[in-house]
Design an enzyme around this catalytic site. Sequence first.
Site, short mmCIF file in Angstrom:
data_model
loop_
_atom_site.label_atom_id
_atom_site.label_comp_id
_atom_site.label_asym_id
_atom_site.label_seq_id
_atom_site.Cartn_x
_atom_site.Cartn_y
_atom_site.Cartn_z
N HIS A 1 -49.54 71.53 7.64
CA HIS A 1 -50.37 70.09 8.04
C HIS A 1 -51.51 70.52 9.35
O HIS A 1 -52.36 69.80 9.34
CB HIS A 1 -49.22 69.05 8.04
CG HIS A 1 -49.21 68.55 6.76
ND1 HIS A 1 -48.00 68.80 5.76
CD2 HIS A 1 -49.84 67.31 6.21
CE1 HIS A 1 -48.16 68.23 4.90
NE2 HIS A 1 -49.06 66.98 5.09
N LYS B 1 -39.03 62.51 2.18
CA LYS B 1 -37.83 61.56 2.33
C LYS B 1 -38.03 61.01 3.71
O LYS B 1 -38.55 61.47 4.54
CB LYS B 1 -36.64 62.05 2.21
CG LYS B 1 -36.26 63.44 2.85
CD LYS B 1 -35.19 63.54 3.70
CE LYS B 1 -35.00 64.68 4.56
NZ LYS B 1 -34.44 64.41 5.69
#
Lengths: 187, 279
Positions: free
Chosen positions: A37, A102
Site C-alpha cells: 500500500h 478485519k
Amino acid sequence: MTIKIHTPLTREKVKELKVGDSCLITGTIYTARDAAHKRLKELIDNDKPLPIDIENSTIYFVGPTPSKSGQVIGSAGPTTSYRMDDYSPDLIKLGQTGMIGKGKRNGAVIDAIKTYGAVYFGAIGGCGALLSKCIKKCKVVAYPDLGAEAIHKLEVEDFPVVVVIDSHGNNLYEIGPKNYLTQNKAE
Amino acid sequence: MREIDALTITNTVKKLCIEANCHLSCDIKNCISACAENEPWPTAKDILNQIIENYEIADRENLPICQDTGVACVFLEIGQDVHINGNLNDAINEGVRQGYSGGFLRKSVVRDPLDRVNTGDNTPAMIYYEIVSGDKIKITVAPKGFGSENMSAIAMLRPSDGIAGVKDFILKTVREAGPNPCPPIVVGVGIGGTFDKAAYLAKKALLRPIDLPNATPFYADLEKELLEKINALGIGPQGFGGQTTALAVNIEHFPTHIAGLPVAVNINCHVTRHKTEVI
C-alpha cells in the site's frame, strides 16, 4: 441468506450490498498489505501508473504463509485493516470498490466509501487455513521483493465474507454488538 | 554440572516453532468448543464453528492455523546446574530460522523498526531468560501475532486507583480494541513490578493454560470477574456481536514500589499459541 457475488465489483453491485450481508466472492481479487500500500500511494502521489487495474477492483489485506509443494497458497486470512487507513481513500478515489480485511476503519475511509461507492468486507481473522481452500489460483504480479507482502493476483471461489461497512456507511461493528445487547437485555 | 549441546536447543526450538503454529493446544480448543455450544447469538455461533473447522484443517494438514505466524517469543527457564556448549542466543535463532523456513511459516520480522526491511528468516527471536534451580532447560515457544499485540496497553496507575482502577483499565483496553485483535481473545494481565516487568508478566500470563486459574484465590476470582465483565461488553467473535468476546483472563502479579501500580494488558487472539519442552 448468502449472496453470491462476482468480481469485478461494479458500483451497481456495491450499492445492493447491505451491512451484515453474508457473501461468497468468486473471481479475481488482489492482495496488498502495509508495504505494498505504501508503494501504491507513492505511485499515486507521483502521478505514475499502478501495477494493477484498480477500476472496480477488490483488495484483500493479507500476507499469506509460503505454499508447500502442491498447494496454491499457504494460510491466508485477513490482517487488521486500520493500518491501511492512510492509503485506502486514494485507491477508492481511483476506482477500487472492494476491501477485505478485519477490524475498524477510520472516518476518512468511511467517507471515501460513501462518496465513491465502495464496500468493506470482513473475513474471519485467524482462519487462514480454512480461507486458503477458497483460493484456486495465486500469482505474484508486483513487488516480489516484499515476499508475503507482495501483490498477488488471486482467483477465489465462494470466498466467505460479511459486509462490515456498506456504501451508505452503516457499520456492523456498531450495529452487531448493539443488536446483540438489546436482544440479550430483552430476554 | 550437566552439559547440553547448543544443537539440542536449536532442534527443540525448530520443532516447537512448527508445532505451535500448526496445532492449537487442547485448553484453547476445549474452551472454543464450549463457547460455540453456549453462544446464544447465531452469527457468533457460526463464526466460532468456522474457527473450529479452521484449527481442525490446520491439525490435519499441518498448516499454520493463522497466516500471521508471529514473531517467535522464546521463553527459557535454565537450571543453574546446566552448562551449554555453544552460543545459546545463536542456537535459539538458528532454531527459529530452521523452523520458519522448514515449516513454511511466514517471515514477519523487519531488521529495523523504521527502515522496515524484512530479515527473511523471522529472526531475531524475542528471547526471555530466567535462571532457576536444577539441571534442566524448559523451553517455550510462543509465536505472537501483531493484530492482537498492537491492541495491548500499559498504565502506570496510582496506588489510590486500587482494584477499581485496574479493572477499569483492563475493560477500557478490551473495549477500545473491539474487533481488531480477532476476538474471542485471551487477555494477559501483568500487575505490579516496574513498567517493563508488568509488560513481561502480561506476556508470561498468556503462556498459562486457560483452564488453570491463578494459584492465589484473590487473583483467580479477579480473573473470573473480569472475564464475565468482558463478555458482557457484547463485542463477540470478530466484533460482530455476541457473548464470546474473551476465552480467558490470565493475571500474573508481582510486588511493586510504594508509589506505583503498573498494569499491563497483553491481548492475544483466539489463536493463542505456545508449546513447551523440557530438556
